[in-house]
Each structure stands twice: as structure tokens, then as C-alpha cells.
Enzyme design. Structure first.
Site, mmCIF file in Angstrom:
data_model
loop_
_atom_site.group_PDB
_atom_site.id
_atom_site.type_symbol
_atom_site.label_atom_id
_atom_site.label_comp_id
_atom_site.label_asym_id
_atom_site.label_seq_id
_atom_site.Cartn_x
_atom_site.Cartn_y
_atom_site.Cartn_z
ATOM 1 N N TRP A 3 -32.017 -6.749 -17.978
ATOM 2 C CA TRP A 3 -32.862 -6.019 -18.929
ATOM 3 C C TRP A 3 -32.005 -4.988 -19.650
ATOM 4 O O TRP A 3 -30.964 -4.565 -19.124
ATOM 5 C CB TRP A 3 -34.044 -5.354 -18.208
ATOM 6 C CG TRP A 3 -33.662 -4.354 -17.144
ATOM 7 C CD1 TRP A 3 -33.510 -4.609 -15.815
ATOM 8 C CD2 TRP A 3 -33.396 -2.952 -17.327
ATOM 9 N NE1 TRP A 3 -33.153 -3.452 -15.149
ATOM 10 C CE2 TRP A 3 -33.077 -2.422 -16.048
ATOM 11 C CE3 TRP A 3 -33.384 -2.089 -18.426
ATOM 12 C CZ2 TRP A 3 -32.754 -1.072 -15.849
ATOM 13 C CZ3 TRP A 3 -33.069 -0.749 -18.222
ATOM 14 C CH2 TRP A 3 -32.762 -0.253 -16.958
ATOM 15 N N GLU A 43 -29.394 10.639 -13.183
ATOM 16 C CA GLU A 43 -28.859 9.363 -13.671
ATOM 17 C C GLU A 43 -27.825 9.597 -14.787
ATOM 18 O O GLU A 43 -26.822 8.890 -14.870
ATOM 19 C CB GLU A 43 -29.988 8.474 -14.227
ATOM 20 C CG GLU A 43 -31.055 8.048 -13.222
ATOM 21 C CD GLU A 43 -30.662 6.818 -12.400
ATOM 22 O OE1 GLU A 43 -29.496 6.403 -12.445
ATOM 23 O OE2 GLU A 43 -31.554 6.295 -11.695
ATOM 24 N N GLU A 49 -26.039 0.950 -13.801
ATOM 25 C CA GLU A 49 -26.618 2.290 -13.681
ATOM 26 C C GLU A 49 -26.738 2.981 -15.046
ATOM 27 O O GLU A 49 -27.648 3.759 -15.286
ATOM 28 C CB GLU A 49 -25.756 3.161 -12.755
ATOM 29 C CG GLU A 49 -25.860 2.806 -11.279
ATOM 30 C CD GLU A 49 -27.156 3.315 -10.655
ATOM 31 O OE1 GLU A 49 -27.789 4.215 -11.218
ATOM 32 O OE2 GLU A 49 -27.521 2.784 -9.589
ATOM 33 N N HIS A 56 -30.013 3.173 -16.733
ATOM 34 C CA HIS A 56 -31.111 3.966 -16.160
ATOM 35 C C HIS A 56 -31.314 5.285 -16.918
ATOM 36 O O HIS A 56 -32.423 5.628 -17.305
ATOM 37 C CB HIS A 56 -30.854 4.257 -14.677
ATOM 38 C CG HIS A 56 -30.713 3.020 -13.852
ATOM 39 N ND1 HIS A 56 -30.348 3.040 -12.533
ATOM 40 C CD2 HIS A 56 -30.892 1.706 -14.170
ATOM 41 C CE1 HIS A 56 -30.315 1.801 -12.061
ATOM 42 N NE2 HIS A 56 -30.633 0.972 -13.034
ATOM 43 N N GLU A 67 -28.519 5.148 -2.644
ATOM 44 C CA GLU A 67 -29.244 4.114 -3.398
ATOM 45 C C GLU A 67 -30.636 3.909 -2.799
ATOM 46 O O GLU A 67 -31.602 3.686 -3.521
ATOM 47 C CB GLU A 67 -28.472 2.791 -3.397
ATOM 48 C CG GLU A 67 -27.153 2.836 -4.154
ATOM 49 C CD GLU A 67 -27.305 2.923 -5.670
ATOM 50 O OE1 GLU A 67 -28.429 2.974 -6.183
ATOM 51 O OE2 GLU A 67 -26.267 2.959 -6.352
ATOM 52 N N THR A 70 -32.817 6.763 -3.904
ATOM 53 C CA THR A 70 -33.217 6.638 -5.313
ATOM 54 C C THR A 70 -34.255 5.536 -5.479
ATOM 55 O O THR A 70 -35.218 5.685 -6.234
ATOM 56 C CB THR A 70 -31.977 6.336 -6.190
ATOM 57 O OG1 THR A 70 -30.880 7.096 -5.709
ATOM 58 C CG2 THR A 70 -32.234 6.662 -7.628
ATOM 59 N N ASP A 127 -33.226 -2.244 -9.441
ATOM 60 C CA ASP A 127 -31.746 -2.170 -9.511
ATOM 61 C C ASP A 127 -31.209 -1.377 -8.321
ATOM 62 O O ASP A 127 -30.231 -1.762 -7.687
ATOM 63 C CB ASP A 127 -31.296 -1.423 -10.773
ATOM 64 C CG ASP A 127 -31.202 -2.329 -11.997
ATOM 65 O OD1 ASP A 127 -31.524 -3.520 -11.885
ATOM 66 O OD2 ASP A 127 -30.794 -1.808 -13.059
ATOM 67 N N GLU A 128 -31.852 -0.241 -8.062
ATOM 68 C CA GLU A 128 -31.376 0.629 -6.967
ATOM 69 C C GLU A 128 -31.444 -0.136 -5.646
ATOM 70 O O GLU A 128 -30.570 -0.002 -4.801
ATOM 71 C CB GLU A 128 -32.214 1.913 -6.861
ATOM 72 C CG GLU A 128 -32.426 2.689 -8.162
ATOM 73 C CD GLU A 128 -31.178 3.343 -8.728
ATOM 74 O OE1 GLU A 128 -30.079 3.081 -8.224
ATOM 75 O OE2 GLU A 128 -31.313 4.119 -9.703
ATOM 76 N N HIS A 145 -28.554 -2.474 -5.420
ATOM 77 C CA HIS A 145 -27.330 -1.715 -5.108
ATOM 78 C C HIS A 145 -27.319 -1.280 -3.643
ATOM 79 O O HIS A 145 -26.281 -1.317 -2.979
ATOM 80 C CB HIS A 145 -27.228 -0.487 -6.027
ATOM 81 C CG HIS A 145 -27.121 -0.838 -7.477
ATOM 82 N ND1 HIS A 145 -27.370 0.053 -8.497
ATOM 83 C CD2 HIS A 145 -26.787 -2.012 -8.090
ATOM 84 C CE1 HIS A 145 -27.193 -0.543 -9.662
ATOM 85 N NE2 HIS A 145 -26.854 -1.799 -9.443
HETATM 86 FE FE LIG Z 1 -28.331 4.078 -8.088
HETATM 87 FE FE LIG Z 2 -29.781 4.697 -11.081
#
Ligand SMILES: [Fe+2]
Ligand SMILES: [Fe+2]
Length: 386
Positions: free
Chosen positions: A81, A126, A164, A167, A217, A220, A249-250, A253
Site C-alpha cells: 500500500w 514514526e 516504515e 507510516h 514493534e 507499536t 506492518d508493525e 516487522h
Molecule cells: Fe515499526
Molecule cells: Fe511504524
């Protein structure tokens, strides 16, 4: 959604040797995770390059493993995305674009001020990504030596950074369009923060570095997830989707970093458990702990207090993450440790109990605390209760 309610039974057997546990110093009283981190900033002496030189070979020997087990966790650019996908479409004719902005503003108009403060705090965190990439690249054995190195470790850290990077872009643009926040003060805070850098107490030691990133991570992922739910409740399903997308995403990760530590535990159990113990004993410092806006000298602690009150990221989350990682890495079952390794294992087995006791004390203080109003420059100096 983000039901990470973990059983509060310690992951390790209760017969742990508590006499090995050093009680945390007075300065580490658990008030909120940000208080934990604020204390870190006051410590002046830092251990550096604590990983013995010969262990660099371990990281070299894992290049192939990273390439097969970690790099597949990177999403290709074509399948990723981009911020613009979730923002008003700037390629539309002006009136249609402006209509979309108007709708965004209607949606965000009911979000509570205290929620906005925490959301801005997350966005600023971020946005300080340059500091985190710098930090990752000061870890011995995994750094990107040229800036475009073909090592698997370097490929991962650049891919992580590129993911990242979206974000902060997305949250920043969304908040800018909302008109609810003082962008000039937010931009000043970001400017100050990147100039200040970050001090995460990892000793340039990638064992500690990967323990830190596993924790961070996950933290978050959890906090973005909670903010997503609150955005939905506050009448903004698009913001909820944005935060949920970032949280995914976090999570990916987190999976990568937890797997790396798991692998390190396999190839070097003693070195890894000692690093986990050192990192946890130091307390995990939140990455944006050097934040300031040039107005409120206690900005970071005030942000932490709002986050704690709204339960977006609280002491309880901190404990849950520690407990989760102890269980996930099966620390109580580690074998083949040296005596120093066993002491670190015993420390970790008792840690949850220690921080829970501190939490109980801190909750009691919290209950007795009277709420007071604090002004935040990010929301045009409006008052929020902390
Ligand atoms: Fe992160
Ligand atoms: Fe992030």
C-alpha cells in the site's frame, strides 16, 4: 481485533530464584512506559560495542538464513500500500478533491482532544525514522557498510525503513488535512526530535538491538491497534483502517525480529539470554523519548500520562509484552547455558513478578492521583486531563 490478553501467570516456573533478582533502582519506578524511558535519558555513561569481536562471525554466518527466512517477510513494492491510497485523491479535479477533504474533516471533527494528542505522539514517533535507521546501522555485525550493501542484514534494514517511511507520511498528511492539530508545532517537535536523535541503550550490540526491535514493534502494533478501535468508535472508520493497516506492518516487522532473536537463541543461547536480560534490566526506552516542542519541558511525560489514561500504551502493556516474549522465546526451557547464562535465565524468569509488583504500587499511586489539565501545543494549547 488485537486481543493480546495474556494470561498473567508467569511464563517461568514460580520456583525461580528471586534472590538473583536485583530490585530495580528507585529511578525506575513504574509510572508509565514513558517514565521508564525518561529515566533512561538521565543516565550519562553508556556501554558501547559490548558484543565481542569474534561474534561478528555469527552474524556473517546467518546471512543465508536471513535471506531465506527474514527477507521473504518484506512485501514487494508492487504489492504494498502507499499513503496516497488512503488519502483524498490529489489527482482529481480540484472540486472533487476538496469534497474528499471536506468529508475527511467531517469525520475527524468528533475525535476527542486527548485521543488526538496520543495520535500526534505516534505520528511524531514514526516521523523520527531517520534516527532509528541510524541506530540500527550502528549495530556491529549487521550494519549497512556502503549504504547500498548487498548483505542480507542491510537489505532487511533498508526494506524495513522503506516500509516504515510510509507510516509517518500517511499519518502526517491525514492529520494535516484534518485541521484539528497545530502542524507548525508538530513540525517543530519533529525537527527537534530528529536533531536530538535517540538513545536506546543497545550498546551497539545486535543481540540487544534485535531484542529491542522485537519489543518495540510489538508495542507499536498493539498501540496502533488500540488507536484504530478508538478511531472507529470516534466516528472515523477511514482513520481506523489507516491505523489498522500500519499495525499490520508493525506485526510483520515484529514477526521478523522475534524470529531473529529465536535464531540467535538457537545458535548462541548464552550470548542471547544475557542480551535479553541486559536489555530488559535497562528497561526498554521508547524511541521518541527525546521529544520536545520548545514549550512544555515535560512534554514526553505528559504524552505518556495521556496514553496511560486512555490505555493506548500503558504499564500493563509493557508487562504483557515482556511476558509474551519470555514465553515466545521459551526462555525457561533454554538449555546448554553457562553459569552466567543460567543467572540471566533466572533473572528473566523472575522479572515479570518484579515488574508486576511495581505496577501494583504504581496503580495505587495512580488511583490516588488527582487529574489535572495540561496544555498541549499540538492541539492549539487546548487542555487535556492527565
Ligand atoms: Fe515499526
Ligand atoms: Fe511504524
Amino acid at each position: 481485533m488485537y486481543t493480546y490478553s495474556l494470561a498473567l501467570t508467569p511464563s517461568c516456573s514460580p520456583k525461580t530464584h528471586h534472590h538473583y533478582l536485583k530490585p530495580p533502582s528507585k529511578s525506575t519506578t513504574l509510572h508509565s512506559p514513558t517514565t521508564i524511558s525518561a529515566t533512561a535519558a538521565t543516565i550519562r555513561t553508556r556501554k558501547a560495542h559490548s558484543m565481542p569481536q569474534e561474534k561478528i562471525e555469527i552474524f556473517n554466518s546467518l546471512e543465508n538464513w536471513v535471506s531465506h527466512n527474514i527477507l521473504p517477510l518484506v512485501k514487494s513494492v508492487e504489492k504494498s500500500w502507499q499513503p496516497h491510497d488512503m488519502l483524498p485523491d490529489s489527482s482529481l479535479p480540484s472540486d472533487e478533491f476538496i469534497d474528499q477533504v471536506r468529508i475527511l474533516r467531517d469525520r475527524t471533527s468528533h475525535l476527542p482532544e486527548d485521543y488526538l494528542v496520543v495520535l500526534v505522539g505516534a505520528m511524531i514517533t514514526e516521523e523520527a525514522l531517520p534516527s532509528y535507521q541510524t541506530w540500527i546501522n550502528q549495530n556491529d555485525g549487521i550494519k549497512d557498510e556502503s549504504g547500498s550493501s548487498s548483505s542480507s542484514w542491510a537489505k532487511w534494514s533498508r526494506s524495513w525503513t522503506s516500509e516504515e517511511n510510509r507510516h509517518g507520511d500517511l499519518l502526517r498528511t491525514y492529520l494535516y488535512l484534518s485541521g484539528r492539530v497545530d502542524m507548525q508545532m508538530i513540525e517543530k517537535t519533529i525537527h527537534y526530535l530528529i536533531a536530538a536523535g535517540t538513545d536506546l541503550r543497545g550498546e551497539n550490540n545486535p543481540y540487544m538491538g534485535f531484542v529491542y526491535t522485537s519489543f518495540q514493534e510489538r508495542a507499536t502494533f498493539m498501540s496502533h491497534g488500540k488507536m484504530a478501535r478508538m478511531a472507529k468508535e470516534g466516528g472515523d472508520p477511514v482513520l481506523a483502517r489507516i491505523l489498522g493497516t500500519i499495525a499490520a506492518d508493525e506485526k510483520r516487522h515484529e514477526t521478523a525480529y522475534i524470529k531473529i532473536v529465536e535464531k540467535l537463541l538457537e545458535v548462541d543461547p548464552t550470548g542471547t539470554i544475557i542480551a535479553i536480560k541486559d536489555m530488559m534490566r535497562n528497561k526498554i526506552t521508547m524511541p521518541a523519548h527525546m521529544m520536545k516542542d520548545g514549550r512544555d519541558p515535560h512534554l514526553y511525560d505528559h504524552l505518556g500520562a495521556v496514553s496511560q489514561r486512555l490505555k493506548i500504551y500503558s504499564t500493563n502493556d509493557y508487562i504483557n509484552i515482556v511476558e509474551y516474549l519470555i514465553g515466545r522465546w521459551k526462555l525457561e526451557k533454554l538449555e546448554g547455558l553457562t553459569s552466567e547464562g543460567r543467572r540471566a535465565q533466572e533473572f528473566m524468569c523472575g522479572l515479570v513478578q518484579v515488574i508486576k509488583r511495581l505496577e501494583e504500587r504504581s496503580n495505587e499511586l495512580e488511583r490516588k492521583k488527582e487529574l489535572k489539565g495540561t496544555k498541549f501545543s499540538w492541539i492549539f494549547n487546548k487542555e487535556v486531563m492527565i
